[in-house]
Write a protein that holds these residues in place. Sequence first.
Motif, PDB file in Angstrom:
ATOM      1  N   SER A  42       2.134   3.043  -3.952  1.00 51.32           N
ATOM      2  CA  SER A  42       2.181   2.402  -2.361  1.00 51.32           C
ATOM      3  C   SER A  42       3.342   3.080  -1.672  1.00 51.32           C
ATOM      4  N   THR A  43       4.382   3.686  -2.720  1.00 53.43           N
ATOM      5  CA  THR A  43       5.780   4.009  -2.239  1.00 53.43           C
ATOM      6  C   THR A  43       5.443   5.582  -1.534  1.00 53.43           C
ATOM      7  N   LEU A  44       4.287   5.978  -1.477  1.00 52.63           N
ATOM      8  CA  LEU A  44       3.831   7.325  -0.558  1.00 52.63           C
ATOM      9  C   LEU A  44       4.044   6.869   0.760  1.00 52.63           C
ATOM     10  N   LYS A  89       6.841  10.161  -9.426  1.00 52.66           N
ATOM     11  CA  LYS A  89       6.826  10.769 -10.699  1.00 52.66           C
ATOM     12  C   LYS A  89       6.890  10.000 -11.954  1.00 52.66           C
ATOM     13  N   LYS A  90       7.286   8.897 -11.857  1.00 54.76           N
ATOM     14  CA  LYS A  90       7.565   7.893 -13.045  1.00 54.76           C
ATOM     15  C   LYS A  90       6.136   7.369 -13.387  1.00 54.76           C
ATOM     16  N   ILE A  91       5.244   7.050 -12.024  1.00 53.59           N
ATOM     17  CA  ILE A  91       4.096   6.417 -12.383  1.00 53.59           C
ATOM     18  C   ILE A  91       3.001   7.288 -12.950  1.00 53.59           C
ATOM     19  N   PHE A  92       3.109   8.572 -12.566  1.00 54.33           N
ATOM     20  CA  PHE A  92       1.938   9.682 -12.975  1.00 54.33           C
ATOM     21  C   PHE A  92       2.776  10.442 -14.144  1.00 54.33           C
ATOM     22  N   PRO A 119      -3.771   2.321  -0.923  1.00 56.04           N
ATOM     23  CA  PRO A 119      -2.624   1.326  -0.324  1.00 56.04           C
ATOM     24  C   PRO A 119      -2.195   1.365   0.989  1.00 56.04           C
ATOM     25  N   ASP A 120      -1.531   0.637   1.560  1.00 50.64           N
ATOM     26  CA  ASP A 120      -1.201   0.572   2.888  1.00 50.64           C
ATOM     27  C   ASP A 120      -0.474   1.832   3.204  1.00 50.64           C
ATOM     28  N   LEU A 121      -0.901   2.657   3.988  1.00 47.60           N
ATOM     29  CA  LEU A 121      -0.123   4.003   4.175  1.00 47.60           C
ATOM     30  C   LEU A 121       0.020   4.325   5.857  1.00 47.60           C
ATOM     31  N   SER A 122      -0.024   2.987   6.511  1.00 48.42           N
ATOM     32  CA  SER A 122      -0.256   2.812   7.900  1.00 48.42           C
ATOM     33  C   SER A 122       1.052   3.633   8.559  1.00 48.42           C
TER      34      SER A 122
END
Length: 642
Positions: free
Chosen positions: A169-171, A119-122, A192-195
Amino acid sequence: MQTAMAVPANISTVDLDFMNSEEETLLLLYFAEIENTSGSRIFDININGETKFTGLHLVRNHSAIEVPILIDRTLSLLTLSKTSNSTMSPILNALEWYQRVTTAPLTSSEDVQALASVKKIFNLSNWNCISDPCFIYPWEGINCNNGLEIVRVLEIDLSNRNLTGSIPSTLGNMTALVKLSLDNNHLTGGLPDLSKLVMLERLHLQNNDLSGDVPDWLSELPNLKDLFIGNNNFSGVIPQKLQDLNLLELTYEGNNYLCVRKEECRLSSHSHGRRGKTVSVPVVVCPIAIAGIISLLGIIIYRKKFGRKEIANSGTQGTPTGNRESRYVPGQDNLIISVPSTPKSRSFSLEEMMTATKNFSRKIGQGGFGSVFLGELAEGKQIAVKILSFFSEQGIAQFLNEIELLSRAHHRNLVCLLGYCNASRDLMLVYEYMSGGSLNDHLYGRNKSKYPKLGWKSRLKIALHAAQGLEYLHTNCTPKIIHRDIKTANILLDANLTGKLADFGLSRVAADDVSHVITAVRGTAGYVDPKYFTTHVLTEKSDVYSFGVVLLEIICGRRPIDITLSEPQVDLVKWVMPLVKEDEDFMNIKELVDKSMDNNYNKDSVIYVAKLAMRCIESKPIDRPSSSDVVMEIKGAMKYEI
């Protein structure tokens, strides 16, 4: 609200005592005038002795007012005070009193923290809610598993939001996520790494500006079924393990530097960055290098000049195909591209094309896609063959787009695509031949001498044909098609001056339940909708704007942008706007009309179309007519010509 706390007229104040509370309080006060009197009821609202509202005036006829008051400290006294110019006492019909209760969020703390970061980033203002993401009314685009003891976020849909920047990346901490949709934004950077998203089934990232290699960890997600990454700037080779996943639906077309096998990649991610940018590198050249470059150029020229003839001797024949599956064939830059095979798209061989065009000996046009040649098939049908230029700004994506759209869109006012040829690095589209050229040719180009006087009736008929083609794209196609490049050069004519829309390389599709598409701006200067240009929001009304410019062209007989004219006249729309505002009745329409028509037109008909054109180019898309309305209006203008 039909009853109220009312006091006699001689009482000037009303006090309400509240139980003290240390919590933040929200007070909702409701006022409605329920008496039919000739007097006035005006009063102030005070909280704890402090004035919150001054001169609240109740309108008669039983209309109601709601007054919210947020109190960040103890609420003890509410006072309604009659003003000096009021003839009636205060009134209060109803009130609601809320106190903030602090509770632990129901949604998993990991998900709440991750969404707060997103929310903050977008800067997602529509996520500015009091409740946590899944409580009673989930945030927009959020779906949760509310039936479980620990509530988790399962789906996030942030498509078509005009988002910029990189994917947070927090996703990657939202480990219960099943679907993530970020299509049709302006996101940049790599994945980003979503592994850790082992539950993820659907990842949709189409139509952004994402770059870098497709990461290997995608192939390690055990539940991944849909991966849509088309129309980005991904590079390198698609991981083999990802290709081997049997249940995975992988869509990746439109990534210019991404290929299937390493040996077929001519361009690497290390030599090219964002699509459309050129990286300049200083080079010191010695005589030996110069000789090598000259030799290499000689080889390229030889292949371009004689390659067709060598392939033509192979004897392969193109045939109509009925297989809906795609097949992989070598294309431009040695990439692997997928060409849709449909029952209505015939695949021609290079030999057939060379025979039909007599070795490409008669060039009849040149566009952004490449050169156009006249030909004739063995059965005697004349064709126009458009060849993708090696230096084309449109390229493979537009080539495939045209095949896909015109293979399923058929209308008497759309140019018919007969098929395509994909051989020896030569990509060709085969159309029915339109012997009348384009509307642009008749107004300004090579056919102006052939048809020196394109009369008003003919112009009006051509405009109607083009509008009918546009209406079909917007209302009869499923999903609907937005052309995105309506202009006189893309309105082609047959021998009887029947108009047909052409060139669908830039067109976009939009589902019927979607009002718009967020996409990069494409089109031709002078025709592009300013609203689309500034917001990247593409709708059918963007096509309507462009068509309005076309209507002005057929009236004025001049190009949308003409740098040979004086500065106030360079831009057709900017030139016409003030003239129309000064003359709303179009009394001086003669000043705008193309002089080549020699006054052979019905003034009322021209004014009718001019008014329609001005509605089409309104600054707000909502104020523009639909394509169906445009068709109806042009038919109305034609009644004057009977």
